[in-house]
Scaffold this motif. Structure first.
Motif, PDB file in Angstrom:
ATOM      1  N   TYR A  37       0.878  -1.214  -0.012  1.00 13.08           N
ATOM      2  CA  TYR A  37       0.077  -0.035  -0.253  1.00 13.08           C
ATOM      3  C   TYR A  37       0.920   1.191  -0.070  1.00 13.08           C
ATOM      4  O   TYR A  37       0.444   2.214  -0.599  1.00 13.08           O
ATOM      5  CB  TYR A  37      -0.831  -0.077   1.279  1.00 13.08           C
ATOM      6  N   ARG A  38       2.021   1.245   0.584  1.00 11.07           N
ATOM      7  CA  ARG A  38       2.899   2.219   0.574  1.00 11.07           C
ATOM      8  C   ARG A  38       4.450   1.864   0.276  1.00 11.07           C
ATOM      9  O   ARG A  38       4.617   0.682   0.290  1.00 11.07           O
ATOM     10  CB  ARG A  38       3.104   2.947   1.984  1.00 11.07           C
ATOM     11  N   GLU A  39       5.071   2.798  -0.257  1.00 11.50           N
ATOM     12  CA  GLU A  39       6.404   2.536  -0.523  1.00 11.50           C
ATOM     13  C   GLU A  39       7.324   3.367   0.632  1.00 11.50           C
ATOM     14  O   GLU A  39       7.143   4.500   0.671  1.00 11.50           O
ATOM     15  CB  GLU A  39       6.787   3.105  -1.802  1.00 11.50           C
ATOM     16  N   PRO A  40       8.221   2.521   0.957  1.00 13.77           N
ATOM     17  CA  PRO A  40       9.199   3.379   2.346  1.00 13.77           C
ATOM     18  C   PRO A  40      10.126   4.413   1.576  1.00 13.77           C
ATOM     19  O   PRO A  40      10.286   4.568   0.333  1.00 13.77           O
ATOM     20  CB  PRO A  40       9.952   2.187   2.619  1.00 13.77           C
ATOM     21  N   SER A  41      10.388   5.543   2.393  1.00 13.57           N
ATOM     22  CA  SER A  41      11.592   6.472   1.852  1.00 13.57           C
ATOM     23  C   SER A  41      12.719   5.606   1.618  1.00 13.57           C
ATOM     24  O   SER A  41      12.805   4.479   2.482  1.00 13.57           O
ATOM     25  CB  SER A  41      11.579   7.508   2.675  1.00 13.57           C
ATOM     26  N   ILE A  42      13.644   6.152   1.000  1.00 11.27           N
ATOM     27  CA  ILE A  42      14.986   5.295   1.150  1.00 11.27           C
ATOM     28  C   ILE A  42      15.675   5.313   2.457  1.00 11.27           C
ATOM     29  O   ILE A  42      16.366   4.384   2.562  1.00 11.27           O
ATOM     30  CB  ILE A  42      15.820   6.361  -0.194  1.00 11.27           C
ATOM     31  N   ARG A  43      15.547   6.258   3.057  1.00 12.52           N
ATOM     32  CA  ARG A  43      15.817   6.142   4.312  1.00 12.52           C
ATOM     33  C   ARG A  43      15.345   5.146   5.265  1.00 12.52           C
ATOM     34  O   ARG A  43      15.947   4.186   5.929  1.00 12.52           O
ATOM     35  CB  ARG A  43      15.755   7.644   5.327  1.00 12.52           C
ATOM     36  N   SER A  44      14.016   5.039   5.056  1.00 14.26           N
ATOM     37  CA  SER A  44      13.384   3.704   5.811  1.00 14.26           C
ATOM     38  C   SER A  44      13.898   2.531   5.464  1.00 14.26           C
ATOM     39  O   SER A  44      14.264   1.524   5.946  1.00 14.26           O
ATOM     40  CB  SER A  44      11.939   4.076   5.852  1.00 14.26           C
ATOM     41  N   LEU A  45      14.086   2.500   4.013  1.00 15.50           N
ATOM     42  CA  LEU A  45      14.339   1.334   3.273  1.00 15.50           C
ATOM     43  C   LEU A  45      15.624   0.977   3.858  1.00 15.50           C
ATOM     44  O   LEU A  45      15.895  -0.341   3.987  1.00 15.50           O
ATOM     45  CB  LEU A  45      14.230   1.371   1.891  1.00 15.50           C
ATOM     46  N   SER A  46      16.642   1.820   4.107  1.00 14.90           N
ATOM     47  CA  SER A  46      17.979   1.506   4.442  1.00 14.90           C
ATOM     48  C   SER A  46      17.902   0.865   5.900  1.00 14.90           C
ATOM     49  O   SER A  46      18.633  -0.084   6.287  1.00 14.90           O
ATOM     50  CB  SER A  46      18.642   2.759   4.380  1.00 14.90           C
ATOM     51  N   GLN A  47      17.015   1.437   6.773  1.00 12.25           N
ATOM     52  CA  GLN A  47      16.772   0.948   7.954  1.00 12.25           C
ATOM     53  C   GLN A  47      16.382  -0.370   7.989  1.00 12.25           C
ATOM     54  O   GLN A  47      16.654  -1.117   8.932  1.00 12.25           O
ATOM     55  CB  GLN A  47      16.000   1.879   8.985  1.00 12.25           C
ATOM     56  N   ILE A  48      15.594  -0.869   7.218  1.00 11.00           N
ATOM     57  CA  ILE A  48      14.843  -2.050   7.144  1.00 11.00           C
ATOM     58  C   ILE A  48      15.821  -2.974   6.625  1.00 11.00           C
ATOM     59  O   ILE A  48      15.870  -4.001   7.337  1.00 11.00           O
ATOM     60  CB  ILE A  48      13.705  -1.959   6.185  1.00 11.00           C
ATOM     61  N   ALA A  49      16.630  -2.706   5.947  1.00  8.13           N
ATOM     62  CA  ALA A  49      17.812  -3.580   5.193  1.00  8.13           C
ATOM     63  C   ALA A  49      18.713  -3.781   6.409  1.00  8.13           C
ATOM     64  O   ALA A  49      19.067  -4.832   6.649  1.00  8.13           O
ATOM     65  CB  ALA A  49      18.666  -2.980   4.006  1.00  8.13           C
ATOM     66  N   ASP A  50      19.080  -2.878   7.112  1.00  5.15           N
ATOM     67  CA  ASP A  50      19.856  -2.987   8.344  1.00  5.15           C
ATOM     68  C   ASP A  50      19.305  -3.848   9.319  1.00  5.15           C
ATOM     69  O   ASP A  50      19.863  -4.771  10.104  1.00  5.15           O
ATOM     70  CB  ASP A  50      20.422  -1.422   9.026  1.00  5.15           C
ATOM     71  N   LEU A  51      17.951  -3.553   9.666  1.00  7.04           N
ATOM     72  CA  LEU A  51      17.446  -4.527  10.889  1.00  7.04           C
ATOM     73  C   LEU A  51      17.338  -5.762  10.213  1.00  7.04           C
ATOM     74  O   LEU A  51      17.609  -6.810  11.062  1.00  7.04           O
ATOM     75  CB  LEU A  51      15.962  -4.053  10.771  1.00  7.04           C
ATOM     76  N   PHE A  52      17.191  -6.241   9.164  1.00  7.17           N
ATOM     77  CA  PHE A  52      17.074  -7.581   8.596  1.00  7.17           C
ATOM     78  C   PHE A  52      18.678  -7.945   8.137  1.00  7.17           C
ATOM     79  O   PHE A  52      18.562  -9.137   7.553  1.00  7.17           O
ATOM     80  CB  PHE A  52      16.094  -7.852   7.587  1.00  7.17           C
ATOM     81  N   ASP A  53      19.425  -7.501   8.139  1.00 13.14           N
ATOM     82  CA  ASP A  53      20.569  -7.659   8.011  1.00 13.14           C
ATOM     83  C   ASP A  53      20.696  -8.223   6.354  1.00 13.14           C
ATOM     84  O   ASP A  53      21.316  -9.336   6.011  1.00 13.14           O
ATOM     85  CB  ASP A  53      21.494  -8.746   8.920  1.00 13.14           C
TER      86      ASP A  53
END
Lengths: 119, 119
Positions: A37-53
């Motif tokens: 339903y939404r796309e994350p900002s690039i910043r959020s996306l990077s945080q997600i990538a960090d969280l999930f390694d």
DNA sequence: AAAAAAGTACGCGAATCGAGAACGATATAT
DNA sequence: ATATATCGTTCTCGATTCGCGTACTTTTTT
């Protein structure tokens, strides 16, 4: 994106709320990413990538490898990563030698199989 | 981001206009990315990665080569990264060979030097 | 010097992001 | 059965900001 996020989250046994809390965003916001339903900002996306390694490219389905395989032959031309063994950086010479070593070993193994198919 | 985009574009000898045309966006839009005045959408970012034949993580500076040396001996226990040669993933056996290979070579080199100092 | 191209910066309308709220579904306790 | 809590989904609303057009300066070409 949907699939990847859901997969990574469930693999860790986290709820949407738990995940959102770790990312410091609203549950609905994170849920929006998983549902598409939404796309994350690039910043959020990077945080997600960090969280999930993992990598951005994996999250977005641009690669099948959750952790990008580092192509060693490519490192010689554009060293995006540096490798070390026993805490000591790997020299280009060492890398070249090893690449040759693996190539030869793979050829031998292929011949032993009496086939020319790829492993 | 700025640096990576500018570097990739100039390496190819393209102008902002040429690059924007290939991405099918306005020159000012692409220029905004390079200057840091704007951030691209994820869709645009993916197109940019395709155009420059690179990864999102590289574009965003998440794979900064100057900081992260990857300790290969650690990869055996916790494979945070995967390595490939000629596009084919390196097996654990091959990785073990790699490490032994380098260790032996380093020992030989140290002996040749008649010293035991670290490089 | 003039013209063309390259690069930079800003205003505006439109798109959309993020938070909160409301919803149904499921599980547990009383 | 009812109440409570957790989970996941989807909507609206306000605020952010994206992308384009445009104007400007600098550099290159003729």
């Amino acid at each position: 994106m949907r699939e990847r996020l859901s997969e990574l989250r469930k693999k860790r046994g986290w709820s949407l709320q738990e995940t959102a809390d770790q990312l410091d965003i609203a549950k609905s916001t994170y849920a929006g990413y998983e549902s598409g339903y939404r796309e994350p900002s690039i910043r959020s996306l990077s945080q997600i990538a960090d969280l999930f390694d993992t990598t951005l490219d994996y999250l977005l389905g641009r690669t099948d490898n959750s952790l990008d395989a580092i192509e060693l032959t490519g490192l010689l031309k554009s060293p995006r990563h540096r490798l070390s063994i026993d805490g000591k950086l790997l020299s280009p010479d060492e890398l070249v030698d090893f690449i040759s070593f693996v190539r030869v070993k793979r050829m031998v193994k292929t011949e032993e199989m009496g086939e020319d198919q790829e492993g």
